[in-house]
Design an enzyme around this catalytic site. Structure first.
Site, PDB file in Angstrom:
ATOM      1  N   GLU A  90      -8.273  -3.617  -2.740  1.00 32.33           N
ATOM      2  CA  GLU A  90      -8.487  -2.937  -1.466  1.00 32.33           C
ATOM      3  C   GLU A  90      -8.278  -1.427  -1.568  1.00 32.33           C
ATOM      4  O   GLU A  90      -7.581  -0.828  -0.762  1.00 32.33           O
ATOM      5  CB  GLU A  90      -7.573  -3.534  -0.385  1.00 32.33           C
ATOM      6  N   GLU A 137       0.013 -12.200  10.875  1.00 25.63           N
ATOM      7  CA  GLU A 137      -1.191 -11.371  10.980  1.00 25.63           C
ATOM      8  C   GLU A 137      -2.391 -12.147  11.522  1.00 25.63           C
ATOM      9  O   GLU A 137      -3.139 -11.647  12.352  1.00 25.63           O
ATOM     10  CB  GLU A 137      -1.517 -10.813   9.586  1.00 25.63           C
ATOM     11  N   ASP A 152      -6.604 -15.283   2.293  1.00 30.67           N
ATOM     12  CA  ASP A 152      -5.669 -14.295   2.832  1.00 30.67           C
ATOM     13  C   ASP A 152      -4.845 -14.815   4.000  1.00 30.67           C
ATOM     14  O   ASP A 152      -5.148 -14.498   5.142  1.00 30.67           O
ATOM     15  CB  ASP A 152      -6.461 -13.054   3.282  1.00 30.67           C
ATOM     16  N   ASN A 177       0.894  -1.161   0.000  1.00 35.04           N
ATOM     17  CA  ASN A 177       0.000   0.000   0.000  1.00 35.04           C
ATOM     18  C   ASN A 177       0.931   1.208   0.000  1.00 35.04           C
ATOM     19  O   ASN A 177       1.285   1.742   1.042  1.00 35.04           O
ATOM     20  CB  ASN A 177      -0.898  -0.009   1.235  1.00 35.04           C
TER      21      ASN A 177
END
Ligand code: BDP
Length: 709
Positions: A309, A414, A386, A228
C-alpha cells in the site's frame, strides 16, 4: 400544580433509588472493577488473604502485584490486609524458588512449577512452613504478577484458586496504529493514548492503567506507532518519548516495540539509499539500534510494513522481503531484539496486478520459507484479504514450516461497524485458531509463535469506544495467552467481571450471537470487501470505478445476471491450490464447501440449490433478514437486562444497539437493492422491499467517518 410537583418528586426519588442500586460507571476501570462482594464471597476471599507475604527484596514488579492485590481487596472487601513479613495461617503468599527456598528442588511442586517456564504461575491452597496458605508461585516476578491477576479474577468471580497456567505463545502483542499527531488509523475510541507531544516529561496516569490492564491478560509487548510509519519516530526526541513509556510498562512485563519505516535513513538524509544490502545502510541501522537500546535496554524490536500500500521496502531495490527483514534483524540481534515483518502485501500500483489479491501474500512469502534470520517473525493477517467480518484462514498458516509466523488479528472493528455495532470477536478468533490447516502443523494455533492484535484502545473514557468493545481487547489477550481458550468461557469471565455475575449468562448469549449477526447483515455466505470506499463504513457493493480493480467491491462479489461469488477453484483464480490438498479438495466442490465460505470460493448461479432448500438468491435474502432480526434481538435482550446494569452503561449501550439496528437495516436494504438490480430477480413473498430505491443508497456518503488517521 401540586400533583405535577409530587409526580416529579416521585420520579426523582425513583431514579435516585435506581442509581443507588447500581452506581453509575463510566467503564474506565475495565474488567478490573473490584466491586464489593456479597457477604459469603467476602468471607471466602478474606480467609485466603488475611495477610499478603512476598518474601525477599521487593522489585518494581512485586510492588505492582502488591498494589493490585491491595486495590482489589480494598474494593471487594472494603479493607486491605497490608504486607506482612512472616508466613502465617491465611496468608496469601507470593513466591518464586529464589524468594522462598521451600519451592526449590525438594518441593512437591517443583516439577509442576518448572514446567511453567518464565511466565507461568500456579495457584494452590497448601501448607508452607506449617501454615495454611494460598500460594501464588512462579519462576519469576512477572509470573507472580500474572498469578496475582489470576487470583483476583477468581476472587471477583467466585472461582476456586486452583490453577496452573503458562502461555503457549512467547509474543503476545498489541499493535497500535497510532500516529505521532495522536490520530489513530482505524481508531474509533478517541485519540491515541500516547501523547507524544507531552512525553517524555508528562506521563499520563493512563499509561500505568494501560499496563495494568494488559498485564492482567498476559500481554507482554506493544508496538506504539502505526505500521504506516514515519521516519521521525526513530529520531532522538521520539526515542526518548518511547523510553519514558517503556519505563512505565517495564514492571508489568510489557516490552516496547516501534514500527519502522524502511526508508528512514534515506528520508532523514543520513544515507544515500535505503538498499538493505548497502553497507552504508546496514551500518546506519546498526548504529540506530545501539542508540535505541541505550535508551531502552529491553527494547523489543521493529514491526515493518514494507512494499505494501505505497510503503517503501526492499523491493524498491530489487531485493526480497527476506533481504529487508534480515538486514534489520542483524541490527537488533546483538541486543536480542526481533523483527516482525508483515506479509500484508499486494501488487503495488502500476505493477502487473495479480489475478486474485487473496493469492499474493502466499505467492511472495512461501518461496522465502527458510530464508529469514532466526530473530524474524513473519506477521500474517488471519485471512488473505483484510480483516473481514469472516474470512477463511490465511493459506500461509501451515505453509511456512521453517519460519515462525505470528497471527495478526484486528481488535479494532474497521470492517465490522466500528465501535457502534456490537460484535464480540472471541468467536472470530476461536474460529480461525482452531481450524485445522491439514498440514503437518495441525490447527492454525499450533503454527504460531506469537499473536498480534491491532488495538482498539484510545483516549475515550471507556478506552475502547464502547463497553462491549472492551471484551474484544480482553478476548484477544486471553486467547493470545491460550489460543485454545474457548470464546464462550472468555466471554463468561469478561461478562462476570464487567457487569457482575447476575448479568453474566444473558450478556454472554448476546456476545456469542453478535459477530454472526454482523456477518449476516453485512457479508453473508462468504461475501467480502463490499464496504464503503476508504472509510469502510456501510454498504457499497456497487463501487466499480476505483483506480485498482482489487479495491472495488465488484471485484470481490462478481455479481452479474448469471450469478454471484468469486471463483477461486481451478476454473477461476485457483487460490485454493494454496491450501493443503485435503482442504483444496473439500472446498473445490460447492457441495462440500462450508456454507459460510461458499461465495468466497465459488461463483454460483442465483438459482443454485442451497442445503436449506432455498435458491441461492432466496438464501441471500434470508441471511440479510436474519441479520436485521438478530440486531433487533440484541437490542431487546439489552432492554431486558436493564435492571441488572447501572444506568450510565445501560444507556450508553442502548444507544449503540439502537444505532446498530439502523446500520443493519441500511446494510440489508442497500445490498438487496443492489443485488436485485444485478440479478433481475423478484423478491420472494414475505421479503420486504428495501425502503428506498438503489440510487438513494448510492448517494449516501460519509466524508467525516472516523478512523482515517
Ligand atoms: C487495512 C487498513 C489500512 C491499513 C492496512 C494494513 O484499511 O488502514 O494500513 O490494512 O494492515 O485494513 O497495513
Amino acid at each position: 400544580m401540586r400533583f405535577t410537583f409530587s409526580a416529579a418528586l416521585a420520579a426523582l426519588l425513583l431514579s435516585l433509588v435506581a442509581t443507588a442500586s447500581a452506581a453509575d460507571e463510566d467503564g474506565y476501570d475495565l474488567w478490573l472493577r473490584y466491586r464489593p462482594l456479597d457477604r459469603a464471597a467476602q468471607a471466602g476471599v478474606q480467609a485466603q488473604a488475611r495477610s499478603i507475604v512476598i518474601p525477599g527484596v521487593a522489585s518494581p514488579t512485586t510492588q505492582a502485584a502488591l498494589a493490585e492485590l491491595n486495590r482489589g481487596l480494598a474494593g471487594m472487601l472494603g479493607r486491605v490486609p497490608g504486607p506482612a513479613s512472616r508466613i502465617a495461617d491465611g496468608a496469601l503468599l507470593l513466591a518464586t524458588p529464589a524468594r522462598l527456598p521451600e519451592l526449590g528442588a525438594a518441593s512437591p511442586l517443583h516439577t509442576e512449577l518448572t514446567a511453567l517456564g518464565n511466565e507461568g504461575y500456579l495457584l494452590r491452597q497448601t501448607r508452607v512452613q506449617g501454615h495454611n496458605v494460598t500460594l501464588i508461585a512462579a519462576n519469576s516476578d512477572i509470573g507472580l504478577l500474572y498469578g496475582a491477576y489470576a487470583w483476583l479474577r477468581d476472587a471477583a468471580t467466585g472461582a476456586k484458586p486452583e490453577a496452573s497456567s503458562a502461555p503457549t505463545l512467547q509474543l503476545r502483542m498489541l499493535n497500535h496504529w497510532d500516529n505521532l499527531d495522536r490520530t489513530v488509523e482505524r481508531g474509533y475510541s478517541g485519540q491515541s493514548i500516547w501523547d507524544w507531544w507531552a512525553l517524555p516529561d508528562i506521563k499520563d496516569q493512563r499509561y500505568t492503567d494501560y499496563a495494568r490492564a494488559n498485564a492482567s491478560l498476559g500481554i507482554n509487548g506493544t508496538v506504539l506507532n502505526n505500521v504506516n510509519s514515519k521516519p521521525e519516530v526513530l529520531t532522538a526526541p521520539f526515542i526518548a518519548k518511547a523510553a519514558a513509556v517503556a519505563d512505565i510498562l517495564r514492571p508489568y512485563g510489557i516490552k516496547v516495540y516501534l514500527s519502522a519505516r524502511f526508508s528512514t535513513p534515506l528520508e532523514l538524509k543520513e544515507t544515500s539509499t535505503a538498499d538493505p544490502l548497502s553497507p552504508e545502510v546496514r551500518a546506519w541501522w546498526a548504529r540506530k539500534a545501539d542508540e535505541i537500546y541505550k535508551a531502552i535496554p529491553d527494547f523489543g524490536g521493529f514491526l515493518v510494513k514494507a512494499n505494501s500500500e505505497g510503503q517503501p521496502g526492499p523491493q524498491d531495490y530489487h531485493r526480497s522481503h527476506a533481504d529487508g527483514a534480515n538486514m534489520l534483524a542483524a541490527a537488533v540481534a546483538p541486543h536480542k531484539g526481533i523483527v516482525m515483518w508483515r506479509a500484508f502485501v499486494y501488487a503495488p500500483k502500476g505493477a502487473h496486478l495479480a489475478d486474485d489479491r487473496a493469492k499474493q501474500a502466499y505467492d511472495e512469502f512461501k518461496p522465502l520459507d527458510g530464508s529469514f534470520a532466526a530473530n524474524v517473525l513473519v506477521q500474517v493477517k488471519n485471512g488473505a484479504i483484510d480483516f473481514q467480518p469472516r474470512e477463511p484462514f490465511h493459506p500461509l498458516f501451515g505453509a511456512m514450516p521453517k519460519t515462525p509466523l505470528m497471527m495478526e488479528f484486528q481488535i479494532t472493528k474497521e470492517y465490522l461497524g466500528y465501535s457502534t455495532d456490537m460484535a464480540y470477536l472471541g468467536t472470530l478468533f476461536e474460529e480461525t485458531l482452531e481450524t485445522d490447516t491439514k498440514t503437518s502443523t495441525g490447527a492454525v494455533a499450533q503454527t504460531l509463535s506469537g499473536m498480534a492484535g491491532v488495538a482498539n484502545i484510545g483516549s475515550d473514557r471507556n478506552w475502547a469506544g464502547s463497553h462491549f468493545d472492551q471484551a474484544n481487547w480482553y478476548a484477544f489477550g486471553r486467547m493470545a495467552w491460550n489460543p485454545q481458550a474457548k470464546a464462550r468461557d472468555v466471554a463468561a469471565e469478561w461478562a462476570a467481571l464487567t457487569f457482575g455475575k447476575r448479568a453474566e449468562a444473558p450478556v454472554v448469549d448476546m456476545m456469542m450471537m453478535s459477530r454472526e449477526t454482523v456477518v449476516n447483515y453485512m457479508t453473508p455466505l462468504g461475501l467480502h470487501h463490499i464496504m464503503g470506499t476508504g472509510h469502510h463504513f456501510g454498504p457499497a457493493p456497487w463501487v466499480d470505478n476505483l483506480e485498482r480493480p482489487d479495491w472495488n467491491p465488484v471485484y470481490y462479489h462478481r455479481a452479474s445476471r448469471d450469478g454471484i461469488g468469486f471463483d477461486r477453484t481451478a476454473k477461476g483464480s485457483n487460490a485454493l491450490e494454496q491450501y493443503a490438498p485435503e482442504i483444496a479438495r473439500q472446498y473445490a466442490d460447492p457441495k462440500t464447501t462450508p456454507e459460510q465460505f461458499l461465495l468466497w470460493f465459488h461463483h454460483l448461479p442465483w438459482d443454485y440449490a442451497m442445503p436449506s432448500g432455498r435458491t441461492l438468491w432466496a438464501e441471500l435474502l434470508a441471511r440479510y433478514d436474519k441479520g436485521v432480526a438478530d440486531a433487533r434481538s440484541l437490542q431487546a435482550r439489552w432492554v431486558a437486562l436493564k435492571p441488572l446494569i447501572d444506568a450510565r452503561r445501560y444507556a450508553e449501550e442502548a444507544q449503540r444497539l439502537n444505532r446498530q439496528v439502523n446500520n443493519a437495516v441500511l446494510w440489508r436494504d442497500a445490498c438487496i437493492a443492489y443485488f436485485q438490480s444485478v440479478s433481475g430477480l423478484a423478491l420472494p413473498p414475505g421479503v420486504t422491499a428495501p425502503a428506498h430505491p438503489l440510487d438513494y443508497y448510492k448517494s449516501l456518503s460519509y466524508p467525516y467517518a472516523p478512523g482515517r488517521g
